[in-house]
Write an enzyme that holds these catalytic residues in place. Structure first.
Site, mmCIF file in Angstrom:
data_model
loop_
_atom_site.group_PDB
_atom_site.id
_atom_site.type_symbol
_atom_site.label_atom_id
_atom_site.label_comp_id
_atom_site.label_asym_id
_atom_site.label_seq_id
_atom_site.Cartn_x
_atom_site.Cartn_y
_atom_site.Cartn_z
ATOM 1 N N LYS A 149 -5.345 7.346 -7.058
ATOM 2 C CA LYS A 149 -5.691 5.970 -6.762
ATOM 3 C C LYS A 149 -6.429 5.519 -7.975
ATOM 4 O O LYS A 149 -6.834 6.014 -8.772
ATOM 5 C CB LYS A 149 -6.733 6.194 -5.522
ATOM 6 C CG LYS A 149 -7.617 4.940 -5.286
ATOM 7 C CD LYS A 149 -7.105 4.191 -4.278
ATOM 8 C CE LYS A 149 -7.928 2.937 -3.873
ATOM 9 N NZ LYS A 149 -7.146 1.835 -3.343
ATOM 10 N N SER A 150 -6.180 4.104 -8.192
ATOM 11 C CA SER A 150 -6.463 3.523 -9.317
ATOM 12 C C SER A 150 -7.859 3.555 -9.593
ATOM 13 O O SER A 150 -8.837 3.256 -8.696
ATOM 14 C CB SER A 150 -6.160 2.010 -9.188
ATOM 15 O OG SER A 150 -4.848 1.887 -8.922
ATOM 16 N N ASN B 59 -3.495 -4.092 3.998
ATOM 17 C CA ASN B 59 -4.694 -3.319 3.726
ATOM 18 C C ASN B 59 -5.371 -4.153 2.403
ATOM 19 O O ASN B 59 -4.912 -4.609 1.597
ATOM 20 C CB ASN B 59 -4.635 -1.624 3.280
ATOM 21 C CG ASN B 59 -4.151 -1.525 1.879
ATOM 22 O OD1 ASN B 59 -5.134 -1.579 0.929
ATOM 23 N ND2 ASN B 59 -3.259 -1.622 1.541
ATOM 24 N N ALA B 60 -6.799 -4.114 2.520
ATOM 25 C CA ALA B 60 -7.486 -4.735 1.365
ATOM 26 C C ALA B 60 -8.724 -3.767 1.220
ATOM 27 O O ALA B 60 -9.758 -4.127 1.654
ATOM 28 C CB ALA B 60 -7.872 -6.285 1.411
ATOM 29 N N GLY C 65 8.082 1.080 -1.910
ATOM 30 C CA GLY C 65 7.755 0.025 -1.374
ATOM 31 C C GLY C 65 8.713 0.341 -0.039
ATOM 32 O O GLY C 65 10.003 0.138 0.059
ATOM 33 N N CYS D 278 -2.704 -5.358 -8.509
ATOM 34 C CA CYS D 278 -3.415 -5.608 -7.104
ATOM 35 C C CYS D 278 -3.302 -6.682 -6.435
ATOM 36 O O CYS D 278 -3.866 -7.650 -7.111
ATOM 37 C CB CYS D 278 -4.687 -4.822 -7.254
ATOM 38 S SG CYS D 278 -5.699 -4.761 -5.894
ATOM 39 N N SER E 299 2.658 4.562 2.409
ATOM 40 C CA SER E 299 2.456 4.380 3.791
ATOM 41 C C SER E 299 3.003 5.422 4.691
ATOM 42 O O SER E 299 2.480 5.653 5.832
ATOM 43 C CB SER E 299 2.842 3.083 4.072
ATOM 44 O OG SER E 299 2.319 2.054 3.485
HETATM 45 C C1 DHB Z 1 -5.305 -2.112 -3.041
HETATM 46 C C2 DHB Z 1 -4.877 -2.015 -4.188
HETATM 47 C C3 DHB Z 1 -3.723 -2.051 -4.455
HETATM 48 O O1 DHB Z 1 -3.004 -2.023 -5.556
HETATM 49 C C4 DHB Z 1 -2.768 -2.609 -3.399
HETATM 50 O O2 DHB Z 1 -1.673 -2.627 -3.676
HETATM 51 C C5 DHB Z 1 -3.202 -2.736 -2.128
HETATM 52 C C6 DHB Z 1 -4.643 -2.407 -1.759
HETATM 53 C C7 DHB Z 1 -6.906 -2.103 -2.771
HETATM 54 O O3 DHB Z 1 -7.643 -1.154 -3.179
HETATM 55 O O4 DHB Z 1 -7.392 -2.956 -2.272
#
Ligand code: DHB
Length: 303
Positions: free
Chosen positions: A44-45, A68-69, A242, A128, A265
């Site tokens: 995760k980033s 999602n957000a 994707g 993002c 997903s």
């Molecule tokens: C989030 C980050 C992303 O790069 C993405 O594609 C969707 C959601 C996030 O952490 O909200």
């Protein structure tokens, strides 16, 4: 054997890669993903200081996929370095760190801090869809800013550098060419697609952040076209991501030009052993179509 492949000199037991954002946070969750057959894992980033995510609701599913957000919640570089160390003590699966930043300097600084980490590659998340308000337009919306972020990381990267692109641009080929020229080792395509869902009763967007990133089957044709277009524009490999749910989807994505495929997903719909399932399904397709190696299908849709 048929599924063994290579990405930027990194050997993978199969072409399924955990996409960033799903479970790639702790050493134990990443260990589970590896045990369940992923050829490689993208974390995760993270950013420098860490970040709290958005309040609920942060995600909603529908027939075509998921919106999602979550708001890029993460514990920052320091704690993440510990998780990387712990994971690598237990597991030999290739591990890709993912970073996001508010500035080119922060991208460079994060890359510097990953210099001694036992990672196999760094993916830079310059796409993002949920961060416009806080961070301005995503870097991957323009070839100039995309190239600047890439070049800044390239200078300090000890491992291959993957650049993750948004599909939400008029011409993804010019962005792909710009990041290749700036030193990207590979391109991850695509990030989620900006979207919204509305609740009739509350007369408002469902997600706290109002809009979010769309993933899942609904975006597969968008991802296929982006990967197809990028393959024609650059020489570096593509991590095709994707809407990959099945082995059939994975083969289609590789025929469009992907060297490996990202799976995110689908963990939600097909469970954590989706990697093993997709590999088995890919193997069946390869056998039936007469291929001896998965490498043979890459780019076959280009005639
Ligand atoms: C989030 C980050 C992303 O790069 C993405 O594609 C969707 C959601 C996030 O952490 O909200």
């Amino acid at each position: 054997m048929r599924l063994q492949t290579e990405l930027c000199g990194i050997k993978l037991s199969n072409p399924t890669v955990l996409a960033s954002g799903i479970m790639g946070i702790t050493a134990s969750s990443m260990g589970l993903i590896a045990e369940n057959g992923a050829g490689a894992i993208t974390m995760k980033s993270i950013n420098t200081e860490g970040k709290t995510g958005h309040p609920n609701p942060i995600a909603i599913t529908f027939d075509g996929g998921m919106l999602n957000a979550v708001g890029l919640p993460n514990k920052g570089i320091k704690e993440t370095l510990e998780e990387i160390k712990e994971f690598k003590e237990q597991c030999s699966a290739p591990l890709f760190a993912s970073i996001f930043a508010q500035s080119v300097d922060e991208f460079a600084e994060l890359t510097k801090q990953l210099y001694k980490a036992q990672i196999d590659a760094i993916e830079i998340n310059i796409s993002c869809p949920n961060c416009d308000d806080e961070f301005g337009k995503p870097f991957s919306c323009s070839p100039i800013t995309a190239a600047k972020a890439t070049a800044a990381c390239k200078e300090y990267a000890a491992v291959p550098l993957f650049v993750k692109l948004t599909p939400n641009v008029p011409n993804i080929q010019e962005i792909a060419k710009a990041v290749e020229a700036a030193g990207a080792s590979a391109i991850t395509a695509i990030n989620t697609v900006p979207g919204m869902m509305i609740d009739i009763h509350t007369r408002s967007p469902i997600l706290f952040n109002k809009s979010g990133g769309l993933s899942g089957p609904a975006i597969k044709p968008i991802a296929l076209k982006c990967v197809y277009d990028i393959y024609e524009a650059v020489k570096i490999p593509i991590i095709g991501t994707g809407g990959i749910m099945t082995g059939q989807d994975a083969i289609e994505m590789m025929m469009a030009g992907a060297t490996v495929v990202g799976i995110g997903s689908a963990v939600y719909w097909r469970d954590i052993d989706v990697f093993k399932k997709v590999c088995r399904e890919m193997d069946v397709v390869l056998e039936k179509e007469g291929f001896t190696s998965v490498k043979e299908v890459v780019g076959l849709a280009h005639k």
